[in-house]
Scaffold this active site. Structure first.
Site, short mmCIF file in Angstrom:
data_model
loop_
_atom_site.label_atom_id
_atom_site.label_comp_id
_atom_site.label_asym_id
_atom_site.label_seq_id
_atom_site.Cartn_x
_atom_site.Cartn_y
_atom_site.Cartn_z
N TYR A 92 19.01 -33.27 5.05
CA TYR A 92 18.89 -32.26 5.27
C TYR A 92 20.27 -31.46 5.60
CZ TYR A 92 13.92 -34.09 5.65
OH TYR A 92 12.86 -34.58 5.34
N GLU B 59 -3.35 -26.81 23.56
CA GLU B 59 -3.96 -26.07 22.43
C GLU B 59 -4.18 -24.49 22.79
OE1 GLU B 59 -7.76 -28.49 21.99
OE2 GLU B 59 -6.91 -29.23 20.20
#
Ligand SMILES: [Zn+2]
Ligand SMILES: [Zn+2]
Length: 392
Positions: A300, A373
């Site tokens: 990458y 969350e």
């Protein structure tokens, strides 16, 4: 902005439900079959154009604005990791040894949330918006971005700007982390076979001991980072795997070392690679052994955040009053989001999820990685607002 936040709050239960569904059924790199099906189904329900099977299991969504402004792409990765989950929640992974330990489940859920918001605000877009759901970010070699690009994900319409968001365990929940310029490193993997000559543990002088040589090699190459690379150039080297031998009194023929090096600059990287090779060869030679060094090909690139674009992104993020935006240090982790940045200007940024009160304290990739969350709706809002800012 406040309207988007209100809408995202209404969407929140759905975003969390999607995240949990994916969390329960994590899929490894290149095998994101159920996940991409879920993605395609959700996008179609919103009236978003969908192309499936892009570069393997990738999915591309498209909202056409009918106007000729800039085209914006938003990216989420979909793969899980070969980690046995140790978080005890009702939606824990049902697959032994596979877990969403890097939060890619939340990336998918947040991007679907952003797509829902943008589908509602289609008339405010001055250009098209693409949604890139990519496979195999964790693969580290070919990755999932490359096959998607080869399959035309960044064309038709051609993408002008690309943005990606990563959830991160070491920033406080609700804090966006951003930085212009080089942001994540180029990750290079290497494998060193240290070859000696096996024998009896009682008579090392009749053998060539690769265990001893491998130990010397491990120490010698740390001298590359400590003594040979300019200390103001970011560089790290780690040997993370050592394999060899079968019994306490048998000197093996061979030991295999595996590791990684991380850099931001081409010159530092090529110097480091040359120095490592020389240190390994000469150490092996000094003790009568041989070696074979392999570096992984086509790794990458550096994740590089375009300065002007990133400034605009940070300004947009700061408008989400319920969150904070911080300038953070670069990371030496790798990301194939960088491949999309080779095709269009763009910014990669983080959203913190660390919250000790909820037991969210472990870092990404840990079997105890747990996400707060409550931040997901803000992630969705951030992606949608960045798209609205740039698609003009
Ligand atoms: Zn990861
Ligand atoms: Zn990740």
């Amino acid at each position: 902005m406040q309207e988007l936040i209100k809408e995202a709050t209404l969407l929140e239960p759905k975003i969390i439900e999607i995240r949990r569904t994916i969390h329960e059924n994590p899929e490894l790199a290149y095998h994101e079959v159920a996940t991409s099906k879920l993605v395609a189904r959700e996008l179609r329900t919103m009236g978003v154009e969908v192309r499936t099977g892009v570069g393997g299991t990738g999915v591309v969504g498209l909202i056409r604005s009918g106007k000729k402004g800039k085209v914006v792409a938003l990216r989420a990765d979909m793969d899980g990791l070969p980690v046995q989950e140790e978080v005890d929640v009702e939606f824990s992974s049902r697959k032994r040894g596979v877990m969403h330990a890097c939060g890619h489940d939340t990336h998918v859920a947040m991007l679907l949330g952003a797509a829902a918001l943008l589908a509602k605000h289609r008339n405010q877009l001055g250009g098209d918006v693409k949604f890139l759901f990519q496979p195999a970010e964790e693969d580290g070699g070919k990755g999932g971005a490359k096959p998607m690009i080869e399959d035309g994900a960044m064309e038709n319409p051609k993408v002008d700007y690309v943005f990606g968001l990563h959830i991160i365990g070491d920033l406080p929940a609700g804090v966006f982390g951003i930085r212009a310029g080089p942001f994540m490193a180029k990750p290079d993997a290497f494998r060193i076979r240290v070859i000696g000559r096996g024998g009896h543990g009682s008579a090392p002088h009749d053998a060539i001991d690769p265990v001893y040589i491998a130990a010397q090699v491990t120490i010698a190459i740390q001298g590359v980072s400590g003594r040979m690379v300019n200390p103001i150039r970011p560089f790290v080297l780690s040997v993370c795997s050592v394999h060899g031998g079968s019994k306490n009194n048998v000197i093996p023929d061979e030991v295999v070392l595996e590791g990684t090096l991380r850099t931001f600059e081409r010159e530092t990287r090529s110097k480091a690679i040359a120095d490592i090779k020389r240190a390994v060869f000469s150490t092996c030679q000094a003790y009568g052994g041989r070696c074979v060094i392999e570096f992984q090909k086509d790794t990458y690139p550096v994740t590089y955040n375009d300065e002007k674009t990133t400034e605009r992104v940070a300004k947009t993020l700061r408008k989400i009053r319920q969150t904070k935006t911080r300038l953070i240090d670069p990371y030496l982790a790798g990301e194939d989001f960088s491949r999309f940045q080779r095709k269009a200007r763009g910014t990669f940024y983080y959203l913190g999820t660390n919250n000790p009160a909820k037991g969210c304290v472990s870092p990404n990739h840990s079997p105890r990685f747990k996400v707060d969350e409550d931040v997901l709706k803000y992630g969705a809002v951030s992606l949608a607002s960045v798209a609205l800012e740039f698609a003009r």
